[in-house]
Design a protein around this motif. Structure first.
Motif, PDB file in Angstrom:
ATOM      1  N   PHE A 238       0.865  -1.176   0.000  1.00 35.28           N
ATOM      2  CA  PHE A 238       0.000   0.000   0.000  1.00 35.28           C
ATOM      3  C   PHE A 238       0.902   1.226   0.000  1.00 35.28           C
ATOM      4  CE2 PHE A 238      -2.993  -3.014   2.106  1.00 35.28           C
ATOM      5  CZ  PHE A 238      -4.073  -2.866   1.235  1.00 35.28           C
ATOM      6  N   HIS A 239       0.445   2.267  -0.686  1.00 31.77           N
ATOM      7  CA  HIS A 239       1.220   3.505  -0.802  1.00 31.77           C
ATOM      8  C   HIS A 239       0.580   4.622   0.034  1.00 31.77           C
ATOM      9  CE1 HIS A 239       2.915   6.878  -3.576  1.00 31.77           C
ATOM     10  NE2 HIS A 239       3.812   6.545  -2.659  1.00 31.77           N
ATOM     11  N   TYR A 240       1.345   5.680   0.244  1.00 32.54           N
ATOM     12  CA  TYR A 240       0.956   6.817   1.084  1.00 32.54           C
ATOM     13  C   TYR A 240       0.693   6.361   2.521  1.00 32.54           C
ATOM     14  CZ  TYR A 240       0.504   9.347  -3.322  1.00 32.54           C
ATOM     15  OH  TYR A 240       0.744   9.926  -4.551  1.00 32.54           O
ATOM     16  N   ILE A 241       1.614   5.573   3.044  1.00 29.71           N
ATOM     17  CA  ILE A 241       1.553   5.107   4.423  1.00 29.71           C
ATOM     18  C   ILE A 241       2.695   5.781   5.182  1.00 29.71           C
ATOM     19  CG2 ILE A 241       1.541   3.110   5.949  1.00 29.71           C
ATOM     20  CD1 ILE A 241      -0.786   3.142   3.946  1.00 29.71           C
ATOM     21  N   TYR A 242       2.347   6.579   6.178  1.00 31.93           N
ATOM     22  CA  TYR A 242       3.347   7.393   6.860  1.00 31.93           C
ATOM     23  C   TYR A 242       3.479   7.030   8.336  1.00 31.93           C
ATOM     24  CZ  TYR A 242       2.440  10.309   2.752  1.00 31.93           C
ATOM     25  OH  TYR A 242       2.273  10.763   1.475  1.00 31.93           O
ATOM     26  N   GLY A 243       4.708   7.138   8.859  1.00 35.69           N
ATOM     27  CA  GLY A 243       4.971   7.083  10.288  1.00 35.69           C
ATOM     28  C   GLY A 243       4.157   6.073  11.061  1.00 35.69           C
ATOM     29  N   VAL A 244       3.240   6.574  11.881  1.00 35.86           N
ATOM     30  CA  VAL A 244       2.432   5.737  12.763  1.00 35.86           C
ATOM     31  C   VAL A 244       1.649   4.692  11.980  1.00 35.86           C
ATOM     32  CG1 VAL A 244       0.454   5.743  14.343  1.00 35.86           C
ATOM     33  CG2 VAL A 244       2.236   7.473  14.579  1.00 35.86           C
ATOM     34  N   GLN A 245       1.178   5.034  10.780  1.00 35.78           N
ATOM     35  CA  GLN A 245       0.398   4.088   9.979  1.00 35.78           C
ATOM     36  C   GLN A 245       1.204   2.838   9.636  1.00 35.78           C
ATOM     37  OE1 GLN A 245      -0.428   7.186   7.008  1.00 35.78           O
ATOM     38  NE2 GLN A 245      -2.597   6.686   7.234  1.00 35.78           N
ATOM     39  N   LEU A 246       2.504   2.978   9.476  1.00 33.73           N
ATOM     40  CA  LEU A 246       3.345   1.810   9.217  1.00 33.73           C
ATOM     41  C   LEU A 246       3.258   0.809  10.368  1.00 33.73           C
ATOM     42  CD1 LEU A 246       6.569   3.492   7.788  1.00 33.73           C
ATOM     43  CD2 LEU A 246       5.145   1.835   6.574  1.00 33.73           C
ATOM     44  N   TYR A 247       3.305   1.307  11.595  1.00 32.61           N
ATOM     45  CA  TYR A 247       3.251   0.427  12.758  1.00 32.61           C
ATOM     46  C   TYR A 247       1.863  -0.182  12.917  1.00 32.61           C
ATOM     47  CZ  TYR A 247       7.703   2.633  13.842  1.00 32.61           C
ATOM     48  OH  TYR A 247       8.990   3.080  13.779  1.00 32.61           O
TER      49      TYR A 247
END
Length: 256
Positions: free
Chosen positions: A214-223
């Motif tokens: 998935f794209h446009y996944i930042y910071g906290v969303q990765l975890y």
């Protein structure tokens, strides 16, 4: 692919999550750091992304060609499930000129793979890409990285490969999960699906059980995605989808 301004806000979180599961990771940037990053002779900025991609693949060809069979290019805001990527590639031959990701249709006759969703080159595809620039058959004709790379793939006779699962569901995604998972009434394609090569599906059938990215996944969303992918399990749930079993059944049916 990353850059100096994204090291703290993005790249370090990639390193703490999905990059741990790769056989080898190279962080390509315009500067060398102790992170570590590889310094490429390019300037930062979206207009230079294709130059960065060219230089990155040339560097890999020169220094790491024999360390892998497949080469994934991903941005520093992409989440990747490495185990699912390995499964997707497991039936393919890296010595054939193959190229896969989320296939888009316009601009290039055979289509091209979305840059944001990440794309994979076989070892032979990487050889041909580098050869294309050495011979002059490929050029930096556009600043739009994924289209320009797709044109080089077409010129060098690298085949776009279907990355969907055995049920025809997509594995590479150029947007976050919420763009796909919500069931919608019949409607014209939304803007973010206009380029899709295959007819898109909205709702739970949109996405493979073996999603790769998935794209446009930042910071906290990765975890968050890391936790949902590797840790959350309903008590007593027995996983039912076995793609190998479906493939075996299909092959058995065709042979009788």
């Amino acid at each position: 692919m990353t850059g100096p301004k994204n090291m703290e806000s993005r790249t370090k979180h990639i390193r703490e999550t999905w990059a741990n599961r790769c056989h080898k990771v190279l962080y390509m940037s315009s500067v060398e750091t102790g992170f570590p990053t590889v310094k490429l002779n390019v300037s930062e900025g979206r207009e230079n992304l294709y130059w960065k991609t060219i230089r990155a693949f040339q560097y890999i060809y020169q220094h790491h060609l024999d360390e892998a069979d497949w080469f994934l290019k991903a941005d520093d805001d992409t989440f990747v499930v490495i185990e699912n990527l390995r499964y997707t590639l497991s039936s393919l031959d890296p010595e054939k000129p193959l190229y896969l990701g989320r296939r888009f249709t316009p601009f290039i006759s055979q289509g091209y793979m979305s840059g944001g969703a990440g794309y994979v080159l076989s070892k032979e595809a990487l050889r041909r890409f580098v050869k294309g620039f050495d011979s002059g058959n490929c050029t930096h004709f556009s600043t739009v990285e994924d289209i320009a790379l797709g044109k080089c793939m077409e010129t060098m006779k690298v085949e776009p490969t279907d990355s969907r699962d055995v049920k025809g569901r997509q594995t590479f995604h150029p947007y976050p999960p919420d763009y796909y998972l919500v069931r919608q009434p019949p409607r014209p394609r939304p803007w973010y699906q206009l380029y899709d090569h295959y007819t898109p599906v909205e709702g739970p059938g949109c996405c493979s059980d073996f999603v790769v990215s998935f794209h446009y996944i930042y910071g906290v969303q990765l975890y968050v995605l890391e936790y949902l992918t590797y840790h959350l399990r309903p008590y007593g749930y027995k996983y039912r989808f076995n793609p190998d079993e479906i493939t075996l059944l299909k092959n058995t049916t065709e042979s009788t």
